[in-house]
Design a protein around this motif. Structure first.
Motif, PDB file in Angstrom:
ATOM      1  N   HIS A  65     -15.700 -77.969-158.920  1.00 33.22           N
ATOM      2  CA  HIS A  65     -15.537 -77.097-159.691  1.00 33.22           C
ATOM      3  C   HIS A  65     -16.001 -77.008-161.189  1.00 33.22           C
ATOM      4  O   HIS A  65     -15.383 -75.454-161.925  1.00 33.22           O
ATOM      5  N   ALA A  66     -16.946 -77.606-161.448  1.00 34.96           N
ATOM      6  CA  ALA A  66     -17.495 -77.057-162.766  1.00 34.96           C
ATOM      7  C   ALA A  66     -18.612 -75.796-162.932  1.00 34.96           C
ATOM      8  O   ALA A  66     -18.972 -75.153-163.312  1.00 34.96           O
ATOM      9  N   LEU A  67     -19.734 -75.511-161.609  1.00 40.12           N
ATOM     10  CA  LEU A  67     -19.831 -74.654-160.729  1.00 40.12           C
ATOM     11  C   LEU A  67     -19.118 -73.283-160.901  1.00 40.12           C
ATOM     12  O   LEU A  67     -19.766 -72.702-161.515  1.00 40.12           O
ATOM     13  N   ALA A  68     -17.905 -73.724-160.111  1.00 36.42           N
ATOM     14  CA  ALA A  68     -17.018 -72.466-159.949  1.00 36.42           C
ATOM     15  C   ALA A  68     -16.288 -71.987-161.806  1.00 36.42           C
ATOM     16  O   ALA A  68     -16.591 -70.871-161.921  1.00 36.42           O
ATOM     17  N   ALA A  69     -15.971 -73.096-162.049  1.00 38.55           N
ATOM     18  CA  ALA A  69     -15.625 -72.462-163.721  1.00 38.55           C
ATOM     19  C   ALA A  69     -17.401 -72.102-164.582  1.00 38.55           C
ATOM     20  O   ALA A  69     -16.691 -70.700-165.217  1.00 38.55           O
ATOM     21  N   GLN A  70     -18.328 -72.174-164.612  1.00 35.81           N
ATOM     22  CA  GLN A  70     -19.283 -71.096-164.548  1.00 35.81           C
ATOM     23  C   GLN A  70     -19.393 -69.766-164.367  1.00 35.81           C
ATOM     24  O   GLN A  70     -19.446 -68.950-165.107  1.00 35.81           O
ATOM     25  N   ALA A  71     -19.740 -69.766-162.939  1.00 37.88           N
ATOM     26  CA  ALA A  71     -19.094 -68.688-162.378  1.00 37.88           C
ATOM     27  C   ALA A  71     -18.646 -67.850-162.662  1.00 37.88           C
ATOM     28  O   ALA A  71     -18.613 -66.384-162.914  1.00 37.88           O
ATOM     29  N   TYR A  72     -17.418 -68.498-162.981  1.00 40.64           N
ATOM     30  CA  TYR A  72     -15.936 -67.168-162.869  1.00 40.64           C
ATOM     31  C   TYR A  72     -16.026 -66.898-164.336  1.00 40.64           C
ATOM     32  O   TYR A  72     -15.637 -65.637-164.269  1.00 40.64           O
ATOM     33  N   THR A  73     -16.255 -67.792-165.580  1.00 40.34           N
ATOM     34  CA  THR A  73     -16.149 -67.189-166.753  1.00 40.34           C
ATOM     35  C   THR A  73     -17.580 -65.944-167.060  1.00 40.34           C
ATOM     36  O   THR A  73     -17.286 -65.248-167.352  1.00 40.34           O
ATOM     37  N   LEU A  74     -18.072 -66.650-165.916  1.00 38.54           N
ATOM     38  CA  LEU A  74     -19.944 -65.014-166.463  1.00 38.54           C
ATOM     39  C   LEU A  74     -19.436 -63.545-166.078  1.00 38.54           C
ATOM     40  O   LEU A  74     -19.188 -62.900-166.482  1.00 38.54           O
ATOM     41  N   ALA A  75     -18.770 -64.365-164.671  1.00 39.22           N
ATOM     42  CA  ALA A  75     -18.021 -62.884-163.906  1.00 39.22           C
ATOM     43  C   ALA A  75     -16.812 -62.644-164.645  1.00 39.22           C
ATOM     44  O   ALA A  75     -16.861 -60.741-164.814  1.00 39.22           O
ATOM     45  N   GLY A  76     -16.253 -62.896-165.214  1.00 41.36           N
ATOM     46  CA  GLY A  76     -15.376 -62.444-165.656  1.00 41.36           C
ATOM     47  C   GLY A  76     -15.772 -61.667-167.528  1.00 41.36           C
ATOM     48  O   GLY A  76     -14.886 -60.498-168.022  1.00 41.36           O
ATOM     49  N   ARG A  77     -16.850 -62.523-167.946  1.00 45.44           N
ATOM     50  CA  ARG A  77     -17.770 -61.477-168.866  1.00 45.44           C
ATOM     51  C   ARG A  77     -18.490 -59.933-168.592  1.00 45.44           C
ATOM     52  O   ARG A  77     -17.920 -58.772-169.113  1.00 45.44           O
ATOM     53  N   PHE A  78     -18.474 -60.191-167.401  1.00 44.11           N
ATOM     54  CA  PHE A  78     -19.407 -59.213-166.589  1.00 44.11           C
ATOM     55  C   PHE A  78     -17.819 -58.047-166.851  1.00 44.11           C
ATOM     56  O   PHE A  78     -18.840 -56.694-166.957  1.00 44.11           O
ATOM     57  N   ALA A  79     -17.399 -58.444-165.779  1.00 40.69           N
ATOM     58  CA  ALA A  79     -15.778 -57.538-165.254  1.00 40.69           C
ATOM     59  C   ALA A  79     -15.251 -56.922-166.961  1.00 40.69           C
ATOM     60  O   ALA A  79     -14.950 -55.250-167.245  1.00 40.69           O
ATOM     61  N   PHE A  80     -15.269 -57.495-168.660  1.00 38.67           N
ATOM     62  CA  PHE A  80     -14.860 -57.350-169.612  1.00 38.67           C
ATOM     63  C   PHE A  80     -16.358 -56.541-170.092  1.00 38.67           C
ATOM     64  O   PHE A  80     -16.095 -55.001-169.900  1.00 38.67           O
TER      65      PHE A  80
END
Length: 449
Positions: free
Chosen positions: A205-220
């Motif tokens: 879950h910690a890994l996914a939170a980190q990956a999704y957050t960074l991906a969310g920033r990249f999508a923005f």
């Protein structure tokens, strides 16, 4: 590039399309399908993408496809009509790269594009996992086939991939970073929906939170705000499964920053920051508390002088946390006094003395020297120029903004570009001056606006 070169490039794109028997609409659908296969769905209609294709092929004023579209076109033309990889001399892929070159793309970025596409198209196993190292790819493939094989070593390797991608921010265009991160994002999605060993559930879950957050920033950063919202929602859910509130605070802070620049008004961003502060206070990371209070100070100050007392109180708490003992802090955030001085500058810019703000920005920019900090340095320097405008020194502000244009162009940072355009609006009363005209020419050449 000359007008003739651009016309030749446009004609090459049109010839490649017609050789596949594609209409403009069919090309648009193929591009949208390619985006979905790469795990980067486009938030655009067929009609919208079709208009973009027509602009690339225009015989009068063709334009260079953006970074994201270049990647999608490359994946389309990296295979022949039979679906087989075709990347050598005389291939459609080679012709595409030449067309992009004639339309004005740099050799460096074409080289990056070729490297990515060659690797994902020809490496054993193909697909996005080909972007990973051999050992990580093998272990991850095994875990995706049998989630009970997930172990600490694989999680550490995936964390390493995220760290490597994050470390390239400021050096590699965001659309490339988005692709490099995609294997981890997609793998997290699949593993979170499977039965993994209980001992590794929280770490996943910690890994996914980190990956999704960074991906969310990249999508923005690549202007896909709907995808960004969905990724931040997934990151929040994943962080909630870690049992560590400070991890959810990190997601909220990143989400608040992109919301500030993608959603009208301050309230949506303020609500996310307030949630971040609540989680940070309940968590074990002093660094994250400092960062949350600093962001709360900025958002509050943007509301105007009537909120100055609350903003200053939040800033004082940020410094209190920054100066506290951070040995053993569970967060690995790089938030530092240099970053905090940037927040001090923004707070002073909105509710205090622009001269004081300028000095804060100058000290912060001077400290942000690492490659990973180039995006933040561009933002801080643009704010420093804004302070100069408010100090009635527009010529010096324009001089500083030229460097910010170059930085924003090389990093591709969306926030830096937004702040640049806001600073340019504040120069309107000097629009007849040569120094403003020179800045306008630079911005048009570099940013297209």
């Amino acid at each position: 590039m000359s007008a003739h070169d651009r016309q030749v490039g446009a004609a090459t794109l049109k010839r490649l399309r017609l050789a596949r028997g594609w209409s403009l609409a069919e090309t648009a659908r193929a591009v949208i399908d390619a985006a979905a296969r790469l795990g980067q769905p486009l938030d655009s209609t067929v009609a919208s993408v079709q208009r973009s294709v027509a602009r690339w092929e225009s015989g009068k004023a063709p334009i260079l496809p953006g970074e994201r579209y270049q990647l999608l076109l490359a994946h389309l033309y990296a295979r022949d009509v039979a679906g087989q990889p075709a990347l050598g001399t005389g291939s459609d892929f080679a012709e595409l790269l030449n067309a992009l070159r004639q339309l004005g793309e740099s050799e460096r970025r074409l080289g990056e594009l070729r490297t990515l596409v060659v690797r994902t198209t020809t490496d054993a196993g193909g697909g996005l996992l080909a972007l990973l190292g051999p050992s990580t790819r093998t272990a991850l493939s095994a875990a995706l086939a049998d989630p009970t094989r997930l172990d600490a070593e694989l999680l550490a390797a995936m964390h390493g991939v995220i760290g490597d991608v994050n470390g390239q921010v400021g050096s590699v265009p965001f659309v490339r970073l988005q692709l490099l991160l995609s294997p981890v994002v997609e793998s997290c999605r699949r593993l979170l929906g499977a039965e993994v060993p209980g001992a590794f559930a929280a770490d996943l879950h910690a890994l996914a939170a980190q990956a999704y957050t960074l991906a969310g920033r990249f999508a923005f950063e690549t202007r896909d705000d709907e995808a960004s919202k969905a990724l931040y929602a997934a990151a929040t859910d994943a962080a909630s499964g870690t049992g560590a509130p400070w991890r959810r605070a990190m997601v909220h802070m990143s989400h608040a920053l992109v919301t500030l620049y993608s959603t009208p008004g301050l309230e949506p961003a303020r609500a996310l920051v307030d949630a971040a502060v609540r989680d940070a206070r309940a968590g074990e990371s002093v660094t994250i508390r400092s960062r949350a209070h600093a962001l709360q100070a900025e958002i509050t100050a943007r509301g105007g002088v009537e909120f100055s007392r609350q903003a200053q109180a939040a800033l004082a708490l940020a410094w209190y946390d920054m100066d506290s003992d951070r040995d053993g802090d569970p967060a690995t955030s790089s938030f530092s006094p240099a970053h905090l001085r940037g927040f001090e500058g923004v707070t002073s810019l909105y509710i205090g003395d622009p001269g004081e703000a300028h000095d804060y920005f100058a000290r912060s920019a001077a400290s942000l020297v690492a490659p990973r900090e180039r995006v933040q340095r561009a933002i801080v320097s643009t704010d420093q120029a804004l302070a100069r405008i408010r100090l009635d020194d527009p010529r010096s502000a324009a001089d500083l903004l030229h460097g910010c244009v170059d930085a924003a162009t090389s990093t591709g940072g969306r926030v830096a570009v937004i702040r640049l355009r806001r600073a340019r609006r504040d120069l309107r009363q000097w629009r007849q001056e040569d120094f403003v005209a020179d800045l306008d020419d630079h911005m048009i050449d570099a940013l297209g606006a």
